[in-house]
Design an enzyme around this catalytic site. Structure first.
Site, mmCIF file in Angstrom:
data_model
loop_
_atom_site.group_PDB
_atom_site.id
_atom_site.type_symbol
_atom_site.label_atom_id
_atom_site.label_comp_id
_atom_site.label_asym_id
_atom_site.label_seq_id
_atom_site.Cartn_x
_atom_site.Cartn_y
_atom_site.Cartn_z
ATOM 1 N N ASP A 216 2.250 71.401 25.013
ATOM 2 C CA ASP A 216 3.491 71.606 24.248
ATOM 3 C C ASP A 216 3.158 72.089 22.853
ATOM 4 O OD1 ASP A 216 6.034 71.487 23.265
ATOM 5 O OD2 ASP A 216 6.235 69.318 23.379
ATOM 6 N N GLU B 212 9.981 73.241 15.375
ATOM 7 C CA GLU B 212 10.757 72.781 16.537
ATOM 8 C C GLU B 212 10.662 71.268 16.675
ATOM 9 O OE1 GLU B 212 11.743 71.552 20.618
ATOM 10 O OE2 GLU B 212 9.813 71.332 19.628
ATOM 11 N N GLU B 213 9.495 70.729 16.347
ATOM 12 C CA GLU B 213 9.275 69.281 16.542
ATOM 13 C C GLU B 213 9.987 68.431 15.491
ATOM 14 O OE1 GLU B 213 7.976 68.196 19.146
ATOM 15 O OE2 GLU B 213 6.444 69.558 19.892
HETATM 16 ZN ZN LIG Z 1 7.913 71.630 22.707
#
Ligand SMILES: [Zn+2]
Ligand SMILES: *[C@@H]1O[C@H](CO)[C@@H](O)[C@H](O)[C@H]1NC(C)=O
Ligand SMILES: *[C@@H]1O[C@H](CO)[C@@H](O)[C@H](O)[C@H]1NC(C)=O
Ligand SMILES: *[C@@H]1O[C@H](CO)[C@@H](O)[C@H](O)[C@H]1NC(C)=O
Length: 380
Positions: free
Chosen positions: A144, A180-181
């Site tokens: 990820d 995004e995190e």
């Molecule tokens: Zn991700």
């Protein structure tokens, strides 16, 4: 940990699923049980798989924890320019760049292929090793989402180079966002400046080789309780902020059990009490306490859930304030309900996931696909 065969197989399956009517056999296998022998040169030419693996490795060697994406963004720009793509760095905040790339001069494309370059802490360096005969890659971000970033880039380059589908010059562009995190700032920045309304966007996230049919929504809640300190032998002279907090959390947990909306597709709405703090010492009545929660929404809207929880906590809040304390609820500014995602591509299993994505952070009525690699069918 990431078995590198997964990356290659996912990518290669996707490459080969282009416009083909047959379901792809490799996708029917559980990816976790693949052996290196499943990866045959017939599926992915050696040069392509070497390029994929070295790109994947390079991406992981940059730490790029949210907030520190700059070195990776700059390197990626150089890499993509070296592949003859036009690259724009979008400065989301000082030193944090989204990387937006496209072939030629056409920045308004039909499809956007996207993932994120930031990772969560702590950093784990890249490591490749063999466990029980399975070749594995370890390292922060190896799944990820650097597997997605690498797979998407190589797939797109392969597609452009072979041009076996005669793609028009405005077929696709690539977007790799920051943050995004940590709330999706990068994707929202892009959304406000997007060059066009897309017909489809592919969001790269770990999906076990399946197409994601939807994910839960999200809402954050913080409790901030102020009591009154006193000697622990005379607690009636004070107000224990810890006692109030424990009662409040008990109320929230009771709601979670069966009074928050859920749905058949996404299951139960869950509450994570991620952080609790309060008080100073065992022999002092606690003067202040706090809790941070993330609510993963499986049904209903954030507003509905806010109302249910607020209502249930109101008597305790009033009681605390009547006694002279303070009881504050702070709801996250960003909140969204469940997110449905398109799955109208042949040959894939589907699933729902409980993690959030950047999907709600870009406006528009485009089709949305969530997948590790790239779906070529939508281009053809
Ligand atoms: Zn991700
Ligand atoms: C980039 O484009 C130039 C000029 O068209 C060409 O000579 C070169 O081979 C291309 N490089 C790559 C990596 O495709
Ligand atoms: C996208 O479509 C909306 C509604 O038709 C329109 O208002 C908007 O200007 C379009 N945005 C872009 C970037 O083309
Ligand atoms: C909690 O409440 C106290 C008292 O009102 C205030 O001083 C403090 O800033 C608040 N803390 C947070 C994290 O909101």
């Amino acid at each position: 940990m990431f078995a590198w065969t997964n990356l290659l197989l996912t990518l290669s399956s996707l490459l080969h699923s282009a416009c083909a009517s047959q379901a792809q056999a490799p996708l029917q296998q559980p990816l976790t049980h693949l052996q290196p022998s499943d990866l045959s040169p017939r599926i992915l030419p050696a040069a392509t798989s070497n390029e994929l693996l070295s790109l994947h490795r390079k991406l992981i060697e940059f730490e790029s924890i949210s907030g520190n994406e700059k070195p990776l963004g700059e390197w990626l720009k150089g890499y993509l320019e070296g592949k003859n793509l036009t690259v724009e760095l979008q400065e989301v905040e000082e030193g944090r760049y989204n990387v937006f790339a496209y072939p030629g001069k056409e920045r308004k494309t039909k499809v956007l292929v996207s993932s994120h370059i930031d990772t969560v802490p702590p950093y784990w360096p890249y490591e490749r090793k063999t466990t029980n005969g399975v070749d594995e890659i370890w390292g922060r971000g190896s799944v990820d989402a650097k597997a997605c970033v690498a797979a998407q880039i190589i797939a797109v380059l392969d597609l452009l180079e072979s041009n076996k589908h005669n793609l028009p010059s405005d077929a696709l562009s690539l977007l790799f966002v920051v943050a995004e995190e940590v709330g999706g700032e990068g994707m929202r920045f892009f959304s406000d400046r997007k060059p066009t309304n897309y017909s489809a966007i592919v969001f790269g996230e770990p999906t076990e080789g399946k197409l994601v049919a939807g994910h839960k929504g999200m809402l954050g809640l913080k409790l901030n309780i102020t009591g009154k300190a006193a000697h622990s032998g005379y607690p009636w002279l004070g107000i224990s902020a810890n006692n109030v907090l424990v009662q409040a959390l008990g109320i929230v947990l009771a709601l979670e059990k069966d009074h928050l909306p859920g749905s058949k597709k996404f299951g139960k709405t869950t509450v994570n009490i991620g952080r609790v703090s309060g008080g100073l010492a065992a022999n002092v009545v606690a003067e202040s306490s706090k809790a941070d929660m993330t609510i993963r929404i499986a049904g209903g809207s954030p507003e509905e859930i806010n109302k249910i929880i607020t209502k249930a906590l109101t008597p305790l809040k009033e009681e605390t304030e009547k006694a002279g304390g303070k009881f504050e609820l702070e709801w996250s500014k960003r909140a969204y309900g469940t997110v449905n995602i398109d799955t109208d591509v042949r040959g894939f299993d589907t699933m729902t996931v409980n993690y959030g994505t950047d999907i709600p952070n870009i406006e528009g009525d485009h089709k949305r696909y969530e997948m590790r690699g790239i779906l070529l069918e939508i281009l053809c």
